[in-house]
Design a protein around this motif. Structure first.
Motif, PDB file in Angstrom:
ATOM      1  N   LYS A 123       0.843  -1.206   0.000  1.00 25.65           N
ATOM      2  CA  LYS A 123       0.000   0.000   0.000  1.00 25.65           C
ATOM      3  C   LYS A 123       0.875   1.252   0.000  1.00 25.65           C
ATOM      4  CE  LYS A 123      -4.306  -1.264   2.036  1.00 25.65           C
ATOM      5  NZ  LYS A 123      -4.639  -1.763   3.362  1.00 25.65           N
ATOM      6  N   GLU A 124       1.891   1.233   0.848  1.00 23.85           N
ATOM      7  CA  GLU A 124       2.801   2.382   0.939  1.00 23.85           C
ATOM      8  C   GLU A 124       3.472   2.636  -0.412  1.00 23.85           C
ATOM      9  OE1 GLU A 124       4.049   1.959   5.663  1.00 23.85           O
ATOM     10  OE2 GLU A 124       5.529   1.535   4.111  1.00 23.85           O
ATOM     11  N   VAL A 170       1.187   4.321  -2.933  1.00 25.35           N
ATOM     12  CA  VAL A 170       1.038   5.758  -2.673  1.00 25.35           C
ATOM     13  C   VAL A 170       2.251   6.512  -3.218  1.00 25.35           C
ATOM     14  CG1 VAL A 170       0.916   7.522  -0.851  1.00 25.35           C
ATOM     15  CG2 VAL A 170      -0.438   5.409  -0.657  1.00 25.35           C
TER      16      VAL A 170
END
Ligand SMILES: [Zn+2]
Length: 196
Positions: free
Chosen positions: A118-119, A122
């Motif tokens: 997820k990081e 982003v």
């Protein structure tokens, strides 16, 4: 399993030996009954009968010894099977424990992977498309590392110190220029510790 097989073999042997004892005992009882009934009157027949009864008693004794010996063997096989069963249970408990710990570790790792993914999404969304494409290509070519820190004049990807001319070029480059290692072609990330 071998100990259990030995135990059941002994059990079979014991049954057979007990049947042998029983047969001899029954035959001796029949002889004794005949003797007691008085139907045998000839001294020779009486003597034969008595001799057979005595021989059967001896045979019964021998067979009973066999039964005892088999029983002893069976008992020690049972003991051994019992011990081994306990050990199997204890090893299985260790396996179960290790499996549970491994599964818990997998779960934690999966969680970390999900967070890191997820990081990355982003961060990747904020990187220009062509640079991301270059990075992904290099990453694939260079064993998973597409960009490396330039630290103390060395590329941290290939650990090679950069040549003076190359360092001069990098020093002169605009902050948003994508600079790359001459040696491994990875994207170089400039920091205050780059030694420029
Ligand atoms: Zn390099």
């Amino acid at each position: 399993m071998a100990a259990q097989t030995e135990e059941s073999d002994c059990a079979r042997e014991q049954t057979k030996a007990e049947q042998d004892v029983d047969q001899v005992r029954q035959r001796a009882a029949r002889d004794q009954k005949r003797l007691d009934s008085g139907v045998v009157s000839s001294p020779k027949d009486l003597e034969n009968l008595q001799r057979e009864i005595a021989s059967l008693a001896k045979r019964q004794g021998d067979l009973e010894d066999v039964v005892l010996e088999v029983m002893e063997r069976r008992e020690s096989a049972q003991e051994r099977a019992g011990e081994l069963t306990e050990r199997v249970a204890s090893v299985q408990a260790k396996i179960d424990d290790a499996t549970a710990r491994r599964d818990a570790a997998f779960e934690q790792i999966d969680g970390e992977v999900a967070t890191a993914t997820k990081e990355r999404e982003v961060i990747a969304a904020a990187v220009p498309a062509d640079l991301l494409k270059l990075y992904d290509k290099l990453r694939e070519q260079q064993g998973g590392i597409g960009a490396a820190k330039l630290y103390a004049r060395s590329c941290q990807g290939c650990r090679q110190e950069l040549a003076i001319t190359e360092l001069n070029e990098i020093r002169a480059a605009a902050p948003d220029t994508v600079v790359r290692c001459e040696n491994c072609r990875r994207i170089l990330v400039r920091t205050a510790e780059s030694g420029l």
